[in-house]
Design a protein around this motif. Structure first.
Motif, PDB file in Angstrom:
ATOM      1  N   VAL A 148       0.854  -1.210   0.000  1.00 12.07           N
ATOM      2  CA  VAL A 148       0.000   0.000   0.000  1.00 12.07           C
ATOM      3  C   VAL A 148       0.885   1.254   0.000  1.00 12.07           C
ATOM      4  CG1 VAL A 148      -1.673   1.345   1.367  1.00 12.07           C
ATOM      5  CG2 VAL A 148      -1.984  -1.130   1.095  1.00 12.07           C
ATOM      6  N   TRP A 149       1.920   1.267   0.869  1.00  9.42           N
ATOM      7  CA  TRP A 149       2.791   2.459   0.923  1.00  9.42           C
ATOM      8  C   TRP A 149       3.475   2.695  -0.427  1.00  9.42           C
ATOM      9  CZ3 TRP A 149       4.631  -0.104   6.013  1.00  9.42           C
ATOM     10  CH2 TRP A 149       3.793   0.292   7.055  1.00  9.42           C
ATOM     11  N   LYS A 150       3.927   1.596  -1.066  1.00  6.87           N
ATOM     12  CA  LYS A 150       4.600   1.765  -2.370  1.00  6.87           C
ATOM     13  C   LYS A 150       3.637   2.371  -3.390  1.00  6.87           C
ATOM     14  CE  LYS A 150       8.327  -1.555  -2.193  1.00  6.87           C
ATOM     15  NZ  LYS A 150       8.759  -2.915  -2.456  1.00  6.87           N
ATOM     16  N   GLN A 151       2.392   1.882  -3.367  1.00  4.27           N
ATOM     17  CA  GLN A 151       1.432   2.422  -4.339  1.00  4.27           C
ATOM     18  C   GLN A 151       1.066   3.864  -4.016  1.00  4.27           C
ATOM     19  OE1 GLN A 151      -1.573  -0.384  -6.034  1.00  4.27           O
ATOM     20  NE2 GLN A 151      -0.743  -1.754  -4.479  1.00  4.27           N
ATOM     21  N   LEU A 152       1.044   4.206  -2.733  1.00  3.09           N
ATOM     22  CA  LEU A 152       0.774   5.614  -2.379  1.00  3.09           C
ATOM     23  C   LEU A 152       1.896   6.504  -2.917  1.00  3.09           C
ATOM     24  CD1 LEU A 152      -0.568   5.268   1.299  1.00  3.09           C
ATOM     25  CD2 LEU A 152      -1.869   6.015  -0.706  1.00  3.09           C
ATOM     26  N   GLU A 153       3.148   6.006  -2.843  1.00  3.24           N
ATOM     27  CA  GLU A 153       4.290   6.755  -3.415  1.00  3.24           C
ATOM     28  C   GLU A 153       4.084   6.965  -4.913  1.00  3.24           C
ATOM     29  OE1 GLU A 153       6.919   7.970  -2.002  1.00  3.24           O
ATOM     30  OE2 GLU A 153       7.086   6.985  -0.055  1.00  3.24           O
ATOM     31  N   THR A 154       3.730   5.843  -5.611  1.00  2.00           N
ATOM     32  CA  THR A 154       3.569   5.906  -7.066  1.00  2.00           C
ATOM     33  C   THR A 154       2.467   6.889  -7.454  1.00  2.00           C
ATOM     34  OG1 THR A 154       4.159   3.590  -7.087  1.00  2.00           O
ATOM     35  CG2 THR A 154       3.221   4.442  -9.123  1.00  2.00           C
ATOM     36  N   ILE A 155       1.389   6.856  -6.674  1.00  5.39           N
ATOM     37  CA  ILE A 155       0.242   7.736  -6.963  1.00  5.39           C
ATOM     38  C   ILE A 155       0.593   9.199  -6.669  1.00  5.39           C
ATOM     39  CG2 ILE A 155      -2.079   8.314  -6.087  1.00  5.39           C
ATOM     40  CD1 ILE A 155      -2.455   5.225  -5.671  1.00  5.39           C
ATOM     41  N   ALA A 182       0.866  10.403  -3.355  1.00  2.00           N
ATOM     42  CA  ALA A 182       0.088  10.850  -2.186  1.00  2.00           C
ATOM     43  C   ALA A 182       0.917  11.822  -1.350  1.00  2.00           C
ATOM     44  CB  ALA A 182      -0.297   9.636  -1.340  1.00  2.00           C
ATOM     45  N   THR A 183       0.249  12.855  -0.861  1.00  2.00           N
ATOM     46  CA  THR A 183       0.928  13.820   0.019  1.00  2.00           C
ATOM     47  C   THR A 183       0.159  13.858   1.338  1.00  2.00           C
ATOM     48  OG1 THR A 183      -0.466  15.702  -0.521  1.00  2.00           O
ATOM     49  CG2 THR A 183       1.393  15.243  -2.019  1.00  2.00           C
ATOM     50  N   ALA A 208      -1.940   1.905   7.704  1.00  3.48           N
ATOM     51  CA  ALA A 208      -1.076   2.393   6.613  1.00  3.48           C
ATOM     52  C   ALA A 208      -1.190   3.913   6.494  1.00  3.48           C
ATOM     53  CB  ALA A 208      -1.466   1.712   5.298  1.00  3.48           C
ATOM     54  N   ALA A 209      -2.415   4.426   6.611  1.00  4.83           N
ATOM     55  CA  ALA A 209      -2.624   5.879   6.503  1.00  4.83           C
ATOM     56  C   ALA A 209      -2.007   6.610   7.699  1.00  4.83           C
ATOM     57  CB  ALA A 209      -4.128   6.176   6.422  1.00  4.83           C
ATOM     58  N   SER A 210      -2.117   6.015   8.890  1.00  7.80           N
ATOM     59  CA  SER A 210      -1.691   6.709  10.115  1.00  7.80           C
ATOM     60  C   SER A 210      -0.195   6.971  10.164  1.00  7.80           C
ATOM     61  CB  SER A 210      -2.073   5.884  11.348  1.00  7.80           C
ATOM     62  OG  SER A 210      -3.460   5.746  11.402  1.00  7.80           O
ATOM     63  N   VAL A 211       0.596   6.126   9.490  1.00  7.04           N
ATOM     64  CA  VAL A 211       2.053   6.301   9.599  1.00  7.04           C
ATOM     65  C   VAL A 211       2.690   6.795   8.300  1.00  7.04           C
ATOM     66  CG1 VAL A 211       2.307   4.631  11.479  1.00  7.04           C
ATOM     67  CG2 VAL A 211       2.511   3.832   9.137  1.00  7.04           C
ATOM     68  N   PHE A 212       1.950   6.774   7.180  1.00  4.51           N
ATOM     69  CA  PHE A 212       2.517   7.240   5.911  1.00  4.51           C
ATOM     70  C   PHE A 212       2.707   8.752   5.990  1.00  4.51           C
ATOM     71  CE2 PHE A 212       2.324   8.606   1.462  1.00  4.51           C
ATOM     72  CZ  PHE A 212       3.229   7.730   0.883  1.00  4.51           C
ATOM     73  N   LYS A 213       3.906   9.216   5.759  1.00  4.21           N
ATOM     74  CA  LYS A 213       4.251  10.650   5.875  1.00  4.21           C
ATOM     75  C   LYS A 213       3.774  11.206   7.219  1.00  4.21           C
ATOM     76  CE  LYS A 213       4.301  11.585   0.908  1.00  4.21           C
ATOM     77  NZ  LYS A 213       5.747  11.660   0.681  1.00  4.21           N
ATOM     78  N   ARG A 214       3.872  10.419   8.249  1.00  3.89           N
ATOM     79  CA  ARG A 214       3.462  10.754   9.628  1.00  3.89           C
ATOM     80  C   ARG A 214       1.955  10.966   9.782  1.00  3.89           C
ATOM     81  NH1 ARG A 214       8.253  13.977   9.676  1.00  3.89           N
ATOM     82  NH2 ARG A 214       9.898  12.828  10.736  1.00  3.89           N
ATOM     83  N   GLY A 215       1.206  10.487   8.800  1.00  9.31           N
ATOM     84  CA  GLY A 215      -0.241  10.495   9.028  1.00  9.31           C
ATOM     85  C   GLY A 215      -1.062  11.168   7.949  1.00  9.31           C
TER      86      GLY A 215
END
Ligand code: NAD
Length: 352
Positions: free
Chosen positions: A73-80, A82-83, A103-110
């Motif tokens: 999920v994190w890899k795909q958020l990078e590809t998309i 996501a900010t 996944a949302a809570s820790v990606f880019k600190r939330g």
């Protein structure tokens, strides 16, 4: 603690629009599992923001609620791209909302996230209350954070495709909420037809159930006191689940909770004179809808050992959340082995 935004509506288009209005966002990303992508996503396909947003899909099932899926999920958020202004909409059962919330809570600190539960268990339990996480190293929910979804949209439009066992599993948690709150709500639950009942009636019952859980969580967000009430039925239920696993039988979690509720109401009767008529009414409902988990005297030793092993039990004593009456909680009650054995005898009389 402020209550999270929970919208109860079968007008899903408006509900998603209303919940997104509260955010300043630049992008929406949808998360589903393979089943909800096929069965639930089409039900919201005419919502413009859903139709226009990228969708990440994970494998279904609790065994896939793991670090590999989170990394994907994190890899795909990078590809998309996501900010921190991206909003994730989790559309699925507890697996999607637990993993997606984590996944949302820790990606880019939330990142902010919205839960759209598509199972009854998800609606009544997993999507609310802020517990997010994944299984790790063979342990359930070992890695995770407490972080409430920014909004939860509860709708019964998704439940048509749910198998009966999934409906019944979620309903056991509603019964528990009924027992923790008031007689009138419990009676409404015992009179409802879970499999063929009306959508709007179920939505109304869900509203009450969710509010009961939300209020308990708000009073004790980190499970230090009152939230332990939500363990009603689970100490015996978990022991039954583990025993079934040893017997290589599969029992759905919610069924084990329903049987555990009956056993723990018997314990409540032994310890605090929980009313017999209510115990019998719940036992009858459970027998008719969930059948029975068969145990004999030979199983008592194992069940007791499993209950002693439960994380709530301390210093050699079995610890349960019991009731003196509907809505009259007795948190942290200790039970002797003799009481549990007596309760299991009565459980067998009631259900077998
Ligand atoms: P789930 O998400 O695995 O859903 C059950 C199955 O139903 C899956 O195969 C799923 O793909 C499918 N499904 C989902 N929606 C459907 C629909 N509308 N129609 C047809 N099929 C559909 O499981 P669940 O029972 O929703 O939740 C169990 C998970 O939730 C576990 O991982 C558990 O640990 C977690 N949980 C979390 C909390 C919490 O407080 N966070 C509470 C209870 C359970």
């Amino acid at each position: 603690m402020e209550h999270q935004q929970i919208i109860f509506s079968n007008d899903i288009k408006e509900a998603i629009g209303t919940s997104l209005k509260a955010f300043d966002y630049n992008k929406v990303v949808i998360l589903t599992d393979v089943n909800t992508q096929q069965l639930a996503l089409p039900k919201v396909a005419d919502v413009p923001v859903i139709a226009q947003s990228p969708c990440i899909t994970i494998k279904s099932g609790d065994t896939n609620k793991n670090i590999e899926a989170a990394i994907a999920v994190w890899k795909q958020l990078e590809t998309i791209g996501a900010t921190r202004r991206t909003v994730i909409i989790n559309i699925g059962g507890g697996v999607v909302t637990d993993l997606g919330g984590f996944a949302a809570s820790v990606f880019k600190r939330g990142l902010r996230f919205i839960n759209v539960p598509t199972t009854l268990l998800g609606a009544v339990d997993a999507s609310i209350g802020g517990k997010t996480g994944i299984n790790f190293n063979g342990l359930k929910n070992e890695i995770g954070v407490f972080n409430e979804a920014d909004a939860v949209i509860i709708s019964t439009i998704f439940f048509d495709t749910l198998p009966a066992t999934e409906k019944l599993s979620g309903y056991a948690e509603m019964l528990k909420h009924g027992l923790l709150s008031d007689r009138q709500y419990l009676a409404a639950l015992l009179n409802h037809d879970i499999i063929n009942g009306d959508h709007n009636q179920l939505l109304e019952l869900l509203r009450q159930s969710v509010i009961i859980k939300r209020d308990i969580v708000a009073a004790d967000p980190h499970e230090q006191g009152l939230r332990r009430a939500l363990n009603l039925g689970h100490t015996v239920g978990h022991a039954f689940e583990s025993l079934a696993m040893k017997r290589c039988e599969h029992v759905p979690h919610g069924y084990a909770v329903a049987w555990g509720l009956v056993a723990e109401l018997v314990l409540s009767h032994i310890a605090y004179k929980f009313p017999t008529e209510t115990l019998h009414a719940v036992a009858q409902f459970v027998k008719e809808n969930y059948g029975t988990f068969h145990i004999g005297c030979d199983d008592y030793k194992e069940i007791l050992a499993l209950m002693h092993h439960d994380k709530k039990s301390q210093s050699g004593e079995i610890n349960c959340s019991l009731l003196a009456d509907v809505g009259d909680l007795r948190l942290g009650s200790t039970c002797s082995d003799d009481d549990v054995a007596a309760a299991l005898d009565i459980y067998r009389d009631l259900l077998q």
